[in-house]
Write an enzyme that holds these catalytic residues in place. Structure first.
Site, PDB file in Angstrom:
ATOM      1  CE  LYS A  65      -6.071  17.476   1.325  1.00  0.00           C
ATOM      2  NZ  LYS A  65      -7.432  17.001   1.062  1.00  0.00           N
ATOM      3  CG  ASP A 101     -10.621  17.958   2.615  1.00  0.00           C
ATOM      4  OD1 ASP A 101     -10.810  18.795   1.710  1.00  0.00           O
ATOM      5  OD2 ASP A 101      -9.500  17.505   2.896  1.00  0.00           O
ATOM      6  CG  ASN A 150      -8.713   0.021   3.162  1.00  0.00           C
ATOM      7  OD1 ASN A 150      -8.868   0.627   2.107  1.00  0.00           O
ATOM      8  ND2 ASN A 150      -7.546  -0.119   3.737  1.00  0.00           N
ATOM      9  CE  LYS A 155      -3.247   1.120   4.740  1.00  0.00           C
ATOM     10  NZ  LYS A 155      -3.147   2.099   3.652  1.00  0.00           N
TER      11      LYS A 155
HETATM   12  P1  ATR Z   1      -5.599   9.258   0.998  1.00  0.00           P
HETATM   13  O1  ATR Z   1      -4.794   9.745   2.121  1.00  0.00           O
HETATM   14  O2  ATR Z   1      -5.802  10.269  -0.097  1.00  0.00           O
HETATM   15  O3  ATR Z   1      -6.881   8.605   1.404  1.00  0.00           O
HETATM   16  P2  ATR Z   1      -4.035   6.874   0.956  1.00  0.00           P
HETATM   17  O4  ATR Z   1      -3.703   7.051   2.387  1.00  0.00           O
HETATM   18  O5  ATR Z   1      -2.975   6.471  -0.006  1.00  0.00           O
HETATM   19  O6  ATR Z   1      -4.700   8.150   0.314  1.00  0.00           O
HETATM   20  O7  ATR Z   1      -5.205   5.833   0.917  1.00  0.00           O
HETATM   21  C1  ATR Z   1      -5.683   5.377  -0.246  1.00  0.00           C
HETATM   22  C2  ATR Z   1      -6.815   4.406   0.084  1.00  0.00           C
HETATM   23  O8  ATR Z   1      -7.313   3.896  -1.132  1.00  0.00           O
HETATM   24  C3  ATR Z   1      -6.362   3.220   0.896  1.00  0.00           C
HETATM   25  O9  ATR Z   1      -7.404   2.851   1.751  1.00  0.00           O
HETATM   26  C4  ATR Z   1      -6.128   2.158  -0.176  1.00  0.00           C
HETATM   27  O10 ATR Z   1      -6.266   0.831   0.250  1.00  0.00           O
HETATM   28  P3  ATR Z   1      -5.065   0.067   1.007  1.00  0.00           P
HETATM   29  O11 ATR Z   1      -5.094   0.577   2.415  1.00  0.00           O
HETATM   30  O12 ATR Z   1      -5.395  -1.349   0.904  1.00  0.00           O
HETATM   31  O13 ATR Z   1      -3.813   0.457   0.278  1.00  0.00           O
HETATM   32  C5  ATR Z   1      -7.255   2.483  -1.120  1.00  0.00           C
HETATM   33  N1  ATR Z   1      -7.003   2.026  -2.491  1.00  0.00           N
HETATM   34  C6  ATR Z   1      -6.068   2.458  -3.342  1.00  0.00           C
HETATM   35  N2  ATR Z   1      -6.190   1.851  -4.529  1.00  0.00           N
HETATM   36  C7  ATR Z   1      -7.242   1.011  -4.437  1.00  0.00           C
HETATM   37  C8  ATR Z   1      -7.872   0.114  -5.346  1.00  0.00           C
HETATM   38  N3  ATR Z   1      -7.448  -0.037  -6.585  1.00  0.00           N
HETATM   39  N4  ATR Z   1      -8.946  -0.588  -4.890  1.00  0.00           N
HETATM   40  C9  ATR Z   1      -9.384  -0.422  -3.632  1.00  0.00           C
HETATM   41  N5  ATR Z   1      -8.824   0.408  -2.729  1.00  0.00           N
HETATM   42  C10 ATR Z   1      -7.778   1.119  -3.138  1.00  0.00           C
END
Ligand code: ATR
Length: 270
Positions: A65, A101, A150, A155
């Site tokens: 995306k 979305d 987060n 972030k």
């Molecule tokens: P998308 O673009 O689909 O949102 P992404 O950019 O990979 O995917 O973001 C995933 C989000 O999920 C991030 O905020 C990530 O946290 P981090 O920034 O700390 O990586 C969060 N995330 C992924 N796995 C997680 C988990 N097990 N517990 C809490 N947050 C999680």
């Protein structure tokens, strides 16, 4: 026959062809909607080929995306704020991008689940692309406040800086979450890893709704956690998926499909 497709990688499990076929039956429109697994290195070429060959519209899903956002010659304001594109069409022969979305989530929460966010306390978990895509439409509902938490706090801070001109929004670390929220949205990818975000249980004790953007045939780990914490209602993201597709359908065909029967039909298949 008009040609449509969804592009992603992986793509096998995409429900979009089924959803658009059900909408097309409602509208009495003949169309073909395929799923295309496309690697990042072939993305631009495959999109160009699709439209050169007479294709009418594409949906874009994970992980493309944000890349497709950069390929568009024009963008709707909501796609610009989302920094990502999930719906493509040609405008004067040039690639135009939209993002449906956020409106999909808001319609599912407001129309299908009948939860009002006006003046409510909202918590969004996660600060990736999914969170960015839903913030503007959620802020447009005039909630009392939106907190973003987060795992990587910086972030969330960055995301807040992009949206703070649109409403009351702040970034908190998981350990700073001290209040009870009316609506909690898990926009992190935790459920994909069968994990639960490390938020305190008290955030959910009084919640009217706990919403996971992921969808699954059974309750996601976050939904189960929310139920156990005391949230009144839990939902996965199937309704959002159908609603974002309905908005894309309406952009391409000028016809607003009825969504509740489509959601029910997909649920019965899972
Ligand atoms: P998308 O673009 O689909 O949102 P992404 O950019 O990979 O995917 O973001 C995933 C989000 O999920 C991030 O905020 C990530 O946290 P981090 O920034 O700390 O990586 C969060 N995330 C992924 N796995 C997680 C988990 N097990 N517990 C809490 N947050 C999680």
């Amino acid at each position: 026959m008009k040609q449509f497709a969804v592009i992603g990688d992986p793509i096998e499990h995409s429900l979009s062809p089924r959803i658009h076929t059900l909408f097309a039956a409602q509208a009495g429109i003949d169309l073909e909607y395929r799923k295309l697994r496309v690697h990042a290195t072939e993305l631009q070429r495959d999109i160009e080929t699709f439209f050169t060959n007479g294709g009418t519209g594409l949906n874009i899903t994970v992980p493309h995306k944000q890349t497709v956002f950069k390929l568009c010659k024009s963008l709707t304001p909501r796609a610009q704020l989302a920094g990502a594109v999930n719906t493509l069409y040609l405008e004067d022969g040039k690639l135009a991008g939209d993002n449906t979305d956020g409106v999909g989530l808001v319609r599912d929460i407001s129309n299908n689940l009948r939860v009002t966010c006006r003046n409510s306390k909202l918590l969004i978990i996660g600060a990736g692309g999914a969170s960015r895509g839903i913030l503007e439409p959620l802020l447009a509902l005039s909630p009392g406040s939106i907190d973003i938490a987060n795992r990587t706090h910086s972030k969330a801070v960055e995301l807040v800086s992009l949206f703070q001109h649109l409403g009351k929004i702040r970034a908190l670390s998981f350990s700073e979450l001290s209040i009870e929220y009316d609506v909690v949205v898990n926009a992190s990818s935790s459920s994909l890893q069968d994990d639960i975000p490390a938020i305190p249980e008290h955030c959910l004790t009084k919640s009217e709704l706990a919403y996971d953007l992921m969808y699954a045939s059974t309750a996601t780990p976050f939904m189960a956690f929310a139920a156990q914490a005391g949230a009144q209602q839990q939902s996965d993201g199937l309704g959002m998926l159908v609603e974002q597709a309905a908005e894309a359908f309406s952009i391409w065909h000028g016809y607003k499909p009825e969504t509740q029967s489509v959601i029910a039909s997909l649920r019965s298949l899972h």
